[in-house]
Write an enzyme that holds these catalytic residues in place. Structure first.
Site, short mmCIF file in Angstrom:
data_model
loop_
_atom_site.label_atom_id
_atom_site.label_comp_id
_atom_site.label_asym_id
_atom_site.label_seq_id
_atom_site.Cartn_x
_atom_site.Cartn_y
_atom_site.Cartn_z
CG ASP A 30 -8.60 19.03 3.01
OD1 ASP A 30 -8.41 17.80 3.01
OD2 ASP A 30 -7.70 19.87 3.30
CE LYS A 223 -5.16 0.85 8.35
NZ LYS A 223 -5.59 1.64 7.26
CG LEU A 269 5.35 -13.84 1.73
CD1 LEU A 269 5.05 -15.32 1.56
CD2 LEU A 269 6.19 -13.62 2.98
N GLY A 276 7.39 1.25 1.96
CA GLY A 276 7.38 2.70 2.11
C GLY A 276 5.95 3.19 2.15
CB CYS A 279 -0.30 3.16 5.19
SG CYS A 279 -1.37 4.32 4.34
CE LYS A 282 -0.14 7.53 8.78
NZ LYS A 282 -1.16 6.93 9.61
C1 UGA Z 1 -1.43 -0.29 3.11
C2 UGA Z 1 -2.28 -1.54 3.34
O1 UGA Z 1 -1.92 -2.54 2.42
C3 UGA Z 1 -3.77 -1.21 3.19
O2 UGA Z 1 -4.55 -2.35 3.49
C4 UGA Z 1 -4.12 -0.07 4.14
O3 UGA Z 1 -5.49 0.30 4.05
C5 UGA Z 1 -3.25 1.13 3.83
O4 UGA Z 1 -1.87 0.76 3.98
C6 UGA Z 1 -3.60 2.22 4.81
O5 UGA Z 1 -3.33 2.06 6.00
O6 UGA Z 1 -4.23 3.21 4.41
P1 UGA Z 1 -0.56 1.00 0.93
O7 UGA Z 1 0.21 1.87 1.86
O8 UGA Z 1 -1.35 1.63 -0.15
O9 UGA Z 1 -1.60 0.09 1.75
O10 UGA Z 1 0.49 0.05 0.22
P2 UGA Z 1 0.85 -1.51 0.26
O11 UGA Z 1 0.31 -2.15 -0.93
O12 UGA Z 1 0.51 -2.07 1.57
O13 UGA Z 1 2.44 -1.42 0.11
C7 UGA Z 1 3.22 -0.79 1.12
C8 UGA Z 1 4.68 -0.88 0.78
O14 UGA Z 1 5.13 -2.22 0.91
C9 UGA Z 1 5.06 -0.45 -0.63
O15 UGA Z 1 6.24 0.32 -0.57
C10 UGA Z 1 5.32 -1.75 -1.37
O16 UGA Z 1 6.24 -1.61 -2.41
C11 UGA Z 1 5.87 -2.60 -0.25
N1 UGA Z 1 5.67 -4.05 -0.45
C12 UGA Z 1 4.43 -4.57 -0.53
C13 UGA Z 1 6.79 -4.87 -0.52
O17 UGA Z 1 7.95 -4.40 -0.44
N2 UGA Z 1 6.62 -6.21 -0.69
C14 UGA Z 1 5.39 -6.76 -0.77
O18 UGA Z 1 5.31 -8.00 -0.91
C15 UGA Z 1 4.27 -5.93 -0.70
#
Ligand code: UGA
Length: 506
Positions: A30, A223, A269, A276, A279, A282
């Site tokens: 890194d 992706k 859902l 937030g 990932c 952005k």
């Molecule tokens: C997301 C994707 O789910 C992964 O598959 C992907 O690999 C990753 O981005 C990435 O690109 O590296 P992550 O950012 O860890 O994963 O989080 P998520 O579980 O997707 O949640 C994202 C946001 O959505 C969180 O703030 C969560 O609170 C919110 N969320 C999620 C909701 O408001 N409602 C939901 O039903 C699900």
């Protein structure tokens, strides 16, 4: 196989650690020397469940090493995973300067042929640019540097488990040799032959993951398309929640019934403060810009983004309505991370909630099981307390901004007794409105009717079930159909399937 990882963020560390765990020799580097020093001292620089165990086991087995020298890392592996960040530029496009920089390093430091694997999330066609950059900067050494795309689908908080038990492995390749090499890297996972560190006993039975082989550009698109679709689902649920509030329906009842349709599915859902993290927000922006750059208007995604941006504001309106005057009020905030089981606060709705409340003269006291240190670096003037009960002490309102299981299990009676005013605004629908009302709280959540209405409906449902039971013999004789009598109500069995979240200790 000999593998190098460039970039030790959560994707690089989980990928490197897990690849070592399944038997490969891995060297990680890194460009942040402090990060490497932390890793060399045996500590994980981020909180990610199981990651510290994975790293420690692999290091003590001699399969995982860290180096500050990118050149050394490049020379150590035949397969180089690029896991560097691709943050958003002001325009929303992905900043690919780190990828470009790594391409130069690989091209000039390599002494043997390499397979260069894009793991970072990048816009479609980055692989083609990467190939060109490797060829240009490496033209003097005459080595073959092949490129492949292998996007990650790791969720923060469950990343190790996601790596060891993926639902799919996608590889975008240009030749059979690269496919073969990637298949060999993932063989232990494809064959399920390695016990994963997440499950102490045997891993639960699951179908073997598919390895999908596509072109590089399709793989890159998969992706962005996946993350953007998840964002769409969340924004859909959030608008639905607004509608439910106006109409007196319950968004959780609606989405759980929708989710039973396999074409829709139950996940992503959950209504609340919106998506937030580093990932989804952005990636949606970058995908919109990518589409624009080739003349496609992805208005659908722009709308999802717009809906998401309004979530915090709508929640704060509710806070202002409930508190009447916010200035000088004491408000407790439970949750700082963008989601539970991580210490990541990047683009966390909680941080924005606090920032705006503080700007309006509110005294904020906050707690989070893992994310306080990172939040303090962004919002140093907020009072942070380790004990979540301290957050409630003398508070005029308590906000739930991250759905940590720890918060759900708190003794809410005790919380009520220490608050100046027992007012809870639940931005994540973590608690049960009926129970909160029964405990004497003023309780607001997202897209769910107030407790009174819900209680009444639960009573009505019980009456309906009784009536249906009494009518069963008549119905069985085929004189009347259920739907003719009651309309298309869900059966009692369906209703009991989805229990609302209930505070553990009411
Ligand atoms: C997301 C994707 O789910 C992964 O598959 C992907 O690999 C990753 O981005 C990435 O690109 O590296 P992550 O950012 O860890 O994963 O989080 P998520 O579980 O997707 O949640 C994202 C946001 O959505 C969180 O703030 C969560 O609170 C919110 N969320 C999620 C909701 O408001 N409602 C939901 O039903 C699900």
């Amino acid at each position: 196989m000999r593998i190098s990882i460039i970039g030790c963020g959560y994707v690089g560390l989980v990928t490197g650690g897990c690849l070592a765990e399944i038997g490969h020799d891995v060297m990680c580097t890194d460009n942040d020397p402090a990060r490497i020093a932390t890793l060399e001292a045996g500590r994980a620089p981020i909180y990610e469940p199981h990651l510290d165990t994975v790293l420690a086991t692999a290091r003590s087995a001699g399969r995982l090493a860290f180096t500050r020298s990118a050149g050394e890392a490049v020379r150590a592996g035949d397969n180089i995973f690029i896991c560097v960040g691709t943050p958003p530029r002001q325009t929303g496009e992905a900043d690919l300067s780190a990828i470009d920089n790594v391409a130069r390093i690989i091209a000039t430091e390599a002494r043997t042929p390499k397979l260069v694997i894009e793991k970072s999330t990048v816009p479609a066609q980055t692989g083609l640019q990467l190939k060109r950059a490797l060829a240009v900067y490496g033209r003097k050494n005459g080595l073959t540097l092949r490129v492949a795309s292998n996007p990650e689908f790791l969720r923060e908080g469950t990343a190790v488990e996601d790596f060891m038990h993926p639902d799919r492995i996608v590889v975008g390749v240009e030749d059979e040799g690269s496919e073969k090499q990637l298949r060999e890297i993932y063989r232990p996972i494809l064959e399920g032959s390695r016990h994963c560190p997440v499950h102490t006993a045997a891993c639960p039975p699951a179908p073997a993951p598919h390895m999908l082989v596509t072109s590089m550009t399709s793989s890159e698109l998969i992706k962005h398309a996946s993350n953007s679709f998840l964002a769409l689902k969340i924004s859909y649920a959030n608008v639905l929640a607004d509608l439910c509030e106006r109409l007196g329906a319950d968004v959780e009842e609606v989405t759980s019934a929708m989710g039973l349709d396999p074409r829709i599915g139950p996940q992503f859902l959950r209504a609340g403060l919106g998506f937030g993290g580093f990932c989804l927000p952005k990636d949606v922006q970058a995908f919109v810009r990518l589409a624009e750059s080739v003349g496609v208007d992805f208005g659908l995604l722009k709308e999802a983004e717009r809906v998401n941006r309004r979530r915090v504001g709508l929640f704060l309106d509710e806070v202002r309505r409930a508190l009447w005057v916010v200035k000088d009020k004491q408000v407790g905030v439970l949750g700082l991370a963008f989601k539970p089981n991580t210490d990541d606060v990047r683009l966390a709705p909680a941080i924005e909630v606090i920032r705006q409340l503080a700007a309006e003269g509110v005294q904020v006291r906050a707690s989070d099981p893992q994310a306080m240190e990172k939040a303090r670096a962004i919002l140093p003037d907020v009072e942070y307390v380790r004990d979540p009960y301290e957050v409630a002490k003398n508070a005029d309102a308590l906000l739930i901004t991250t759905e940590w299981e720890e918060f759900r299990r708190m003794d809410w009676k005790r919380i009520r007794d220490v608050m100046a005013r027992p007012l809870v605004l639940d931005g994540r629908n973590l608690l049960d409105p009926v129970q909160m009302k029964a405990l004497g709280f003023e309780y607001y959540s997202v897209g769910r009717p107030d407790a009174q209405a819900k209680l009444k409906r639960r009573r009505n449902s019980a009456i309906v079930i009784q009536a249906l039971t009494a009518l069963k013999p008549v119905l069985q004789e085929g004189h009347l159909s259920k739907t003719a009598i009651l309309g298309a109500r869900p059966s009692s069995r369906d209703r009991t399937k989805r229990q609302p979240l209930e505070p553990g200790n009411p």
